[in-house]
Every structure is written in structure tokens, then in C-alpha cells.
Design a protein around this motif. Structure first.
Motif, PDB file in Angstrom:
ATOM      1  N   TRP A 388       6.307  28.393   9.889  1.00 35.64           N
ATOM      2  CA  TRP A 388       5.887  29.772  10.201  1.00 35.64           C
ATOM      3  C   TRP A 388       6.394  30.283   8.592  1.00 35.64           C
ATOM      4  O   TRP A 388       7.753  30.684   8.179  1.00 35.64           O
ATOM      5  CB  TRP A 388       7.376  29.968  11.342  1.00 35.64           C
ATOM      6  N   LYS A 389       5.059  31.057   8.070  1.00 36.23           N
ATOM      7  CA  LYS A 389       5.358  31.749   6.857  1.00 36.23           C
ATOM      8  C   LYS A 389       6.339  30.760   6.119  1.00 36.23           C
ATOM      9  O   LYS A 389       6.554  31.320   5.109  1.00 36.23           O
ATOM     10  CB  LYS A 389       5.802  33.068   7.275  1.00 36.23           C
ATOM     11  N   GLY A 390       5.227  29.596   6.295  1.00 38.03           N
ATOM     12  CA  GLY A 390       5.185  28.833   4.343  1.00 38.03           C
ATOM     13  C   GLY A 390       7.510  28.226   4.722  1.00 38.03           C
ATOM     14  O   GLY A 390       7.604  27.141   4.012  1.00 38.03           O
ATOM     15  N   ILE A 391       8.096  28.434   6.460  1.00 40.34           N
ATOM     16  CA  ILE A 391       8.950  27.962   6.505  1.00 40.34           C
ATOM     17  C   ILE A 391       8.839  26.708   7.077  1.00 40.34           C
ATOM     18  O   ILE A 391       8.431  26.930   8.031  1.00 40.34           O
ATOM     19  CB  ILE A 391      10.260  29.090   7.692  1.00 40.34           C
ATOM     20  N   ASN A 392       9.342  25.329   6.722  1.00 41.79           N
ATOM     21  CA  ASN A 392       9.755  23.971   7.450  1.00 41.79           C
ATOM     22  C   ASN A 392      10.591  23.815   7.968  1.00 41.79           C
ATOM     23  O   ASN A 392      11.650  23.810   6.920  1.00 41.79           O
ATOM     24  CB  ASN A 392       8.484  23.164   7.009  1.00 41.79           C
ATOM     25  N   GLY A 393      10.548  23.427   9.511  1.00 38.65           N
ATOM     26  CA  GLY A 393      12.402  22.686   9.783  1.00 38.65           C
ATOM     27  C   GLY A 393      12.258  22.101  10.964  1.00 38.65           C
ATOM     28  O   GLY A 393      10.854  22.040  11.749  1.00 38.65           O
ATOM     29  N   ALA A 394      13.030  21.953  11.076  1.00 39.25           N
ATOM     30  CA  ALA A 394      13.352  21.638  12.998  1.00 39.25           C
ATOM     31  C   ALA A 394      14.524  22.144  13.544  1.00 39.25           C
ATOM     32  O   ALA A 394      15.366  21.714  13.041  1.00 39.25           O
ATOM     33  CB  ALA A 394      13.397  19.404  12.267  1.00 39.25           C
ATOM     34  N   TRP A 395      14.104  22.293  15.380  1.00 42.37           N
ATOM     35  CA  TRP A 395      15.267  21.714  15.261  1.00 42.37           C
ATOM     36  C   TRP A 395      15.870  20.650  16.712  1.00 42.37           C
ATOM     37  O   TRP A 395      14.472  19.834  16.819  1.00 42.37           O
ATOM     38  CB  TRP A 395      15.724  23.392  16.738  1.00 42.37           C
ATOM     39  N   TYR A 426      17.489  22.461  10.666  1.00 40.44           N
ATOM     40  CA  TYR A 426      17.665  21.808   9.684  1.00 40.44           C
ATOM     41  C   TYR A 426      16.253  23.216   9.125  1.00 40.44           C
ATOM     42  O   TYR A 426      15.151  22.867   9.459  1.00 40.44           O
ATOM     43  CB  TYR A 426      17.311  20.903   9.257  1.00 40.44           C
ATOM     44  N   GLU A 427      16.451  23.939   7.551  1.00 44.84           N
ATOM     45  CA  GLU A 427      14.993  25.099   7.860  1.00 44.84           C
ATOM     46  C   GLU A 427      15.089  24.271   6.195  1.00 44.84           C
ATOM     47  O   GLU A 427      16.043  23.904   4.914  1.00 44.84           O
ATOM     48  CB  GLU A 427      15.324  26.346   7.687  1.00 44.84           C
ATOM     49  N   THR A 428      13.917  24.626   5.593  1.00 43.92           N
ATOM     50  CA  THR A 428      13.150  24.028   3.970  1.00 43.92           C
ATOM     51  C   THR A 428      12.137  25.228   3.555  1.00 43.92           C
ATOM     52  O   THR A 428      11.643  25.775   4.485  1.00 43.92           O
ATOM     53  CB  THR A 428      12.904  23.004   3.312  1.00 43.92           C
TER      54      THR A 428
END
Length: 722
Positions: A388-395, A426-428
Motif C-alpha cells: 500500500w503506497k509503497g509499503i510492503n509487508g506481511a501480517w 513486518y513492514e518495509t
């Protein structure tokens, strides 16, 4: 402060000023699948990440996982003979390093004792990843030191490029008259992919270049012998006979055999945007517990009348000394599935679940069963990726339900059930100018229910934040701060009884608090297409650090420090500080000196651990330098490896110093041209490990003073891929 010899200063200089002979793995192409969230390569992670492919695993393959990984930066081994060892990462091991098989825990009892084999040894592995830093915390507080993920590829997620493959490996080892074999086959039928793996390893007792007992240990025994009460001449004479018998153990480590085998099968169905698969593994293993005799530490009557009853009987008992061994088996069932979404937010869903039934029996001698351990459990993990809007991650969500039990006179842990649930994110985020952020949060609820001591519950919270800057010139600077909480494990809480493998009477403490670590790490590295150099430094402040130390207990109203001639050691807590780091470098040059393609890599690692109230954290590795160089001319490859380990004089309480060592390994291999093509490869190899037949003892091993590592070994074998 410990002095650093000039040899090590030269080693550091070699790492920093490495010459253009060589080659190493190109890290920017190394994808770390153990990292949650989006696909990322090693050079995109703040923490130091390492990946070994199949070729590297075979090059360094040993009988146990810890020994196979021993040469990696910041990694050492709990060496317990040929049968058991776990990896130690930056001085942290056992319950602080999480060993995984395809992303799920091994569901065994290897963390409860160094003599318990971990159910993953690398012989069947396609890849092994070592992960530290913010991404590792997505696996919970038990990964405070990092994770080691053994990936066997039993369940595949994409259709292989080749419809059918076969991989065979075999080797013979001279120092233990040992044979090891592995076979892997895979074929595709429509959307289905079938995989089968079989491995076997059979080692005899291994050879050593010197006495089994270290010089320091034998001097200590001699000193204690001379301090015995001289008024009791008969008792002194008996002890002298026994001492002479053990101190003359030389040339071979008795009872160090290993016999293990594994059969695995898996099937996967792969569609356009989804996959699922199931796998089953069965492993049997039998290995000796070297350096120990159950009879040596059994109950004795010290009445002088019985001591002097029959000298001949006493001599017979010494020669009939029992040789304990462990016979274990595990059956494990795995499920893994995933789906990729075509949406503006959700990217994929990955679900993994494993059930395992593990048991081992510790035999006092052939046909005489003693203590048994069993572990039966279920572990599952679900990750939901998003962007989302350049934020990549996982729940994610992780659930563990397992039971540990032991039976027998030497069962030092009473039956305990563990229920745990953890949720994490975890978010990047990366910007076009090369700046990036990564971080995560995790909360866990863990409850233990012990049949004797009752229950213990822990609510844990962990978090991490890292930032980094990439430059097109190849520079990378990163830093991360993490706060981690870890619950005590079953041994630390509920152990109470004789633990003959470590020659201790272990005492747990059900009132232990959770352990907290505040870690700061910084990384600087530079790389281009052929060269890389990096430096990582860390500092960790532990609150309520849990460790095993000499202690006392009350027996029949009397405070004692020994029970049945076993020193009492209890789990206790104290604040502690760890600091250290690694320097690593690698270079690749084609058509270099002598017309060869050269490769060279080197690393130095160091860790120091201090208890806040004084004293050293026990079983820490020393300052260690590793270097390797390989040259290839077409199908011929020659290599050499060097390890220099310093003395470890900063030992823990009641420990002896550990001498340093220099280890040299040589290798050669040849690709048979008749088989070589894009889809086929056949290789024969000859390796000589410990060329100088050096005496090597690991300061991270509880057996370091009673057995050394193997001596010179000639290893010859083949690998066929088609």
C-alpha cells in the motif's frame, strides 16, 4: 583486556585489504526467503544474512547442523561429538537460536540439552539460510539470536524447468571409516510435482591426534588426586587406577559413532496463482554419547569396608564401563499452500502447518534402556502479504501446541505442555533515493503446564526498527534497534535431576522471569559485481539473562553442591551485556593468475559476554578468523581453507580455559566432461580436512575438555545431477 596476537592483526588486515585473486557468492542475487513480506535479497536487509546453496552445503557438510555451519560469519557450534550439535550465533545458542525446517520449528528436544540431535542436519538440504536483525523477530523471542532455516524443497511452489531430475551424492570419510549417501528425485506430471529424498550416514568412532582429555583437564585431575586424603591409601590407589585408565584414552574417541537415515516424500499441485503441497519425513538416528559413562556417575557407597572389599571386582567394573547411546526417531507431516491475489492491497497468503511425533531413548548399554524423551506437537504459521503506497509487508499468526515428556531415573524434566500464540507484522518502505525503513512488532502469549511444578504464563512483546541508505556507487549503511522478550524454556523452568550428558545435576526455577534484550546493530558494506566488503557491529543489553551456573540445593536438610558426584548447576538470572561483530569480504576474478577463475573469501568474528555482577557468560566462542581460496580451470577446481581460533581465556564460572588452534583444509574436484551439459553434471572430489592433524577443542562445547574434534580426515566422493 585480552591481548590479540599479531597473527590475528594480520588476519584482520587480510580481510580489509583482500587481494584480487578471488571470487565469492554474489550477494545481490541471493534471495532470502526466510524474511517475511516481499521478496528481498541479502543486500537489502539491515541484519547480516547468509545463504548456503547445495554446492556450498556439500563442501562443508558434517554429521551435524552446527558443524556444517561452523565456518559462516558469526557462527560456531555446540560440538557434542559426531552425533549432536546446534549452531551458536554471536555467542547465543540453544533456546535463543531458532532452527527451522522450511520455516517451521523442528519440534524436537534439541534445545533442552547439547547431546540431543537437531532434526535437520543438511544432508538433504537444498539451501540453508541464517537470518538476524528485524526480520528474524517475526519468528518470536526464541529467535533473539537469529534463525537457521533448513530448506529441503520437499514442497515446491512453481513448476520446475526440468520435467524430471535426479541428484545423487556419496562420500567416504577416513577418520571415522564413515559413509554418507543421499538421493533426490523429482518429476512433473501435469500440475503435480512429486519429490522423493533418501539419505543415510554411518560413522564409526572417530580418530583424534592426542589424548581425549585436554592438558588443562588432566592437570586438574592430577592436582585433585594429590590433594586426596593420604591416610586412606587403598581409596587413593583405586582412584589412581581409574585416573590412569581414563587419561590414557588416546587416538580414538570411544563411543562416538553415528548411524542415521531419513526417507521423505512430497507432492505439490501448482496452478497459475496458487499452490498446495504435503510432505512426510521419517528419520531414525542412533549415536554414542562420548566422554561419559553412566557407571562413573552412578550412586556409590563410600564406606571404606566396601571400597576395600575386592580389588579385583573394582578392576572388572572399570573395564565393564557402560557406553551410553541415544536411539531416536521422528515422523513429521508438513502442509504448505499459498495463493497470490490480484488486488491493489493484498498480495499473497501463505499457510504452513507441521505435526511431528518425536521420541528418543537413552540406553545405558546395549539392551539396557534408560531415560526416554518424547515431543509431540503441532505448529502452524500464516502470513498475509500486502502492499500500500509503497509499503510492503506481511501480517502473521503463529500457533504452537506441543508436549515434552521424559521417563526414567535420569529424567531431569517432568512432562510439560506448551501452548503459544503469536501475532506479528513486518513492514518495509523504500524510496527512490535509496533510503529505506523496515521494522516489525510481535506479541506472544505462552503458557507452560508442568505435571509437577504447575503452570507458568508469559506475555511477551517485541519490536524492531531499522533504517538504511543505498547508493548507486555500491555503498550501504544500515542500523537497527530491537527490543525482544523471551520466555524461559522447559529446562530452564522445570529441570531437576541428573543430566549425565553434561555431568551436571540440573535445577530449574519455575519463578524465572522473562528475558529482555535491547539490541543495537550497525552495518556498513560496499560491493560491486565482483567484490564485497562489510562490517557489522552489535551491542545487546540483557535484563534477567538466563544462564546455567554452579549452585546448591537442599537434600535431607543439608545444603549440598554435589548429588551422586554430579555438580549441582542451577538456572539463574542476571543482567548481561553482549558486544561484538563481524568483518567479511569476498572477491571474484575471471582469467586471473595462472589463467584460473579465482575465488577468495574471508571473515573475522568476535563476541564478548559479561555478567553485570561480575564474571563471563559461559561457553562463548573466541576471536575467529576464516579464509578460503578456490581456483578453477575448466572442470578442475582446487581450494584451501584456513581457520585460526584464538585462546578463550574469558571462560565462565567453573570452566577451564580453551586453547586456540589453526585448522587447514584442502580440496579438489573434477567435473567429468562426458556428463557435463546444461542439464547434467557429474563431479568427483577429494578433500583433506585438518591437514595438520591439530588438536581442536571448541570453547562453546560442554565436552571441550574430555573430547576434541576429529583429527585429519580424507574425504572422497561424488555428486551426480541430471
Amino acid at each position: 583486556m585480552k591481548k590479540i596476537k599479531p597473527t590475528y592483526l594480520g588476519a584482520v588486515a587480510l580481510v580489509v585489504g583482500i587481494s584480487p585473486l578471488a571470487n565469492a557468492q554474489d550477494r545481490q542475487d541471493t534471495i532470502i526467503v526466510s524474511s517475511p513480506g516481499p521478496v528481498r535479497t541479502a543486500d537489502e536487509l539491515v541484519g547480516n544474512a547468509t545463504s548456503m546453496d547445495r554446492e556450498s552445503i556439500i563442501d562443508h557438510l558434517s554429521g551435524t547442523l552446527g558443524d556444517t555451519l561452523d565456518r559462516q560469519p558469526g557462527v560456531s557450534s555446540t560440538f557434542f561429538g559426531a552425533g549432536a550439535s546446534r549452531p551458536v550465533l554471536r555467542g547465543l545458542g540453544a533456546e535463543r537460536v531458532l532452527v527451522l525446517t522450511n520455516g517451521i520449528g523442528t519440534i524436537d528436544v534439541s534445545a533442552t540439552s547439547p547431546d540431543h540431535q537437531v532434526m535437520a542436519d543438511g544432508l538433504d538440504a537444498q539451501r540453508i539460510e541464517i537470518l538476524r536483525g528485524p526480520a528474524a523477530l517475526a519468528y518470536g523471542g526464541q529467535a533473539i539470536g537469529g534463525i537457521v532455516n533448513v530448506i529441503d524443497g520437499l514442497i515446491v511452489e512453481t513448476i520446475p524447468s526440468d520435467p524430471a531430475t535426479l541428484d545423487l551424492y556419496g562420500a567416504y570419510n577416513s577418520q571415522n571409516d564413515g559413509e554418507e549417501l543421499s538421493a533426490r528425485t523429482q518429476f512433473t506430471a501435469g500440475n503435480f510435482v512429486f519429490t522423493g529424498i533418501a539419505t543415510t550416514r554411518e560413522f564409526e568412532d572417530y580418530d583424534i591426534p592426542t589424548f581425549a582429555e585436554s592438558d588443562a583437564f588432566r592437570r586438574l585431575e592430577e592436582q585433585e588426586h594429590h590433594e586426596e586424603d593420604e591416610d586412606d591409601h587403598d581409596e587413593e590407589h583405586d582412584h589412581e587406577d581409574e585416573h590412569d585408565l581414563h587419561s590414557e584414552a588416546i587416538g580414538t574417541v570411544e563411543n562416538s559413532f553415528l548411524d542415521t537415515s531419513q526417507l521423505s516424500a512430497g507432492v505439490s499441485w501448482i496452478g497459475s496463482n496458487t499452490f498446495w503441497g504435503v510432505g512426510i519425513r521419517h528419520q531414525d538416528s542412533k549415536y554414542g554419547i562420548p566422554g561419559h559413562s553412566h557407571e562413573e556417575h552412578g550412586e556409590e557407597d563410600h564406606d571404606h569396608e566396601e571400597e576395600d572389599h575386592d580389588d579385583e571386582l573394582h578392576e572388572d567394573e572399570l573395564h565393564e564401563e557402560e557406553m551410553p547411546f541415544i536411539d531416536m526417531e521422528q515422523t513429521r507431516y508438513d502442509f504448505r499452500g499459498g495463493i497470490k491475489f490480484e488486488s491493489n492491497f493484498l498480495t499473497e497468503l501463505i499457510a504452513t502447518a507441521s505435526y511431528a511425533d518425536y521420541e528418543h531413548v537413552e540406553f545405558e548399554a546395549p539392551g539396557i534402556a534408560g531415560t526416554s524423551f518424547s515431543s509431540e506437537g503441532f505448529e502452524s504459521r500464516v502470513e498475509l502479504g500486502h502492499e500500500w503506497k509503497g509499503i510492503n509487508g506481511a501480517w502473521g499468526l503463529q500457533v504452537i501446541d506441543k508436549e515434552l515428556a521424559s521417563k526414567g531415573e535420569e529424567a531431569f524434566i517432568t512432562p510439560t505442555r506448551q501452548n503459544a500464540i503469536g501475532v506479528f507484522l513486518y513492514e518495509t518502505k523504500d524510496w527512490e533515493n535509496g533510503f529505506g525503513l523496515e521494522g516489525g512488532l510481535r506479541v506472544d502469549d505462552i503458557e507452560y503446564d508442568n505435571d509437577i511444578m504447575g503452570s507458568a504464563k508469559f506475555d511477551l512483546a517485541s519490536g524492531s526498527l531499522g533504517l538504511h541508505q543505498h547508493w548507486e556507487s555500491g555503498w550501504f549503511i544500515g542500523t537497527q534497534l530491537s527490543y525482544t522478550q523471551r520466555a524461559p524454556n522447559e529446562s530452564e523452568l522445570f529441570a531437576r535431576g541428573p543430566h549425565l550428558a553434561t555431568s551436571q545435576y540440573e535445577v530449574g526455577d519455575a519463578s524465572l522471569e522473562k528475558e529482555t534484550g535491547l539490541n543495537f546493530e550497525g552495518t556498513v558494506r560496499w560491493q560491486n559485481d565482483i567484490f564485497e566488503i562489510g562490517v557489522s557491529a552489535f551491542h545487546t543489553d540483557f535484563t534477567d539473562f538466563i544462564f546455567l551456573s554452579p549452585s546448591t540445593i537442599v537434600v535431607e536438610g543439608e545444603t549440598v553442591s554435589e548429588v551422586d558426584e554430579l555438580a549441582v548447576n542451577g538456572f539463574m538470572q542476571e543482567d548481561a551485556t553482549f558486544s561484538g561483530g563481524e568483518i567479511y569480504t569476498s572477491l571474484e576474478v575471471e582469467d586471473g593468475i595462472l589463467g584460473a577463475n579465482w575465488s577468495l573469501n574471508a571473515n573475522v568474528d568476535y563476541v564478548d559476554g559479561q555478567l553485570d555482577e561480575g564474571g563471563n557468560v559461559p561457553y562463548l566462542p573466541p576471536l575467529t578468523f576464516n579464509a578460503g581460496s578456490h581456483a578453477r580451470w575448466g572442470g578442475l577446481k582446487l581450494g584451501a581453507e584456513l581457520t585460526i581460533a584464538a585462546e578463550q581465556n574469558n571462560q565462565g564460572a567453573a570452566q577451564l580455559p580453551t586453547e586456540g588452534y589453526t585448522l587447514v583444509n584442502l580440496s579438489s574436484s573434477y567435473d567429468l566432461p562426458v556428463f557435463n551439459s546444461d542439464s547434467k553434471k557429474a563431479e568427483i572430489f577429494l578433500k583433506v580436512n585438518n591437514v595438520g592433524d591439530e588438536e581442536i577443542r571448541y570453547s562453546t562445547s560442554v565436552l571441550k575438555d574430555v573430547i576434541p574434534a576429529p583429527g585429519r580426515n580424507i574425504r572422497v566422493g561424488f555428486r551426480l545431477s541430471m
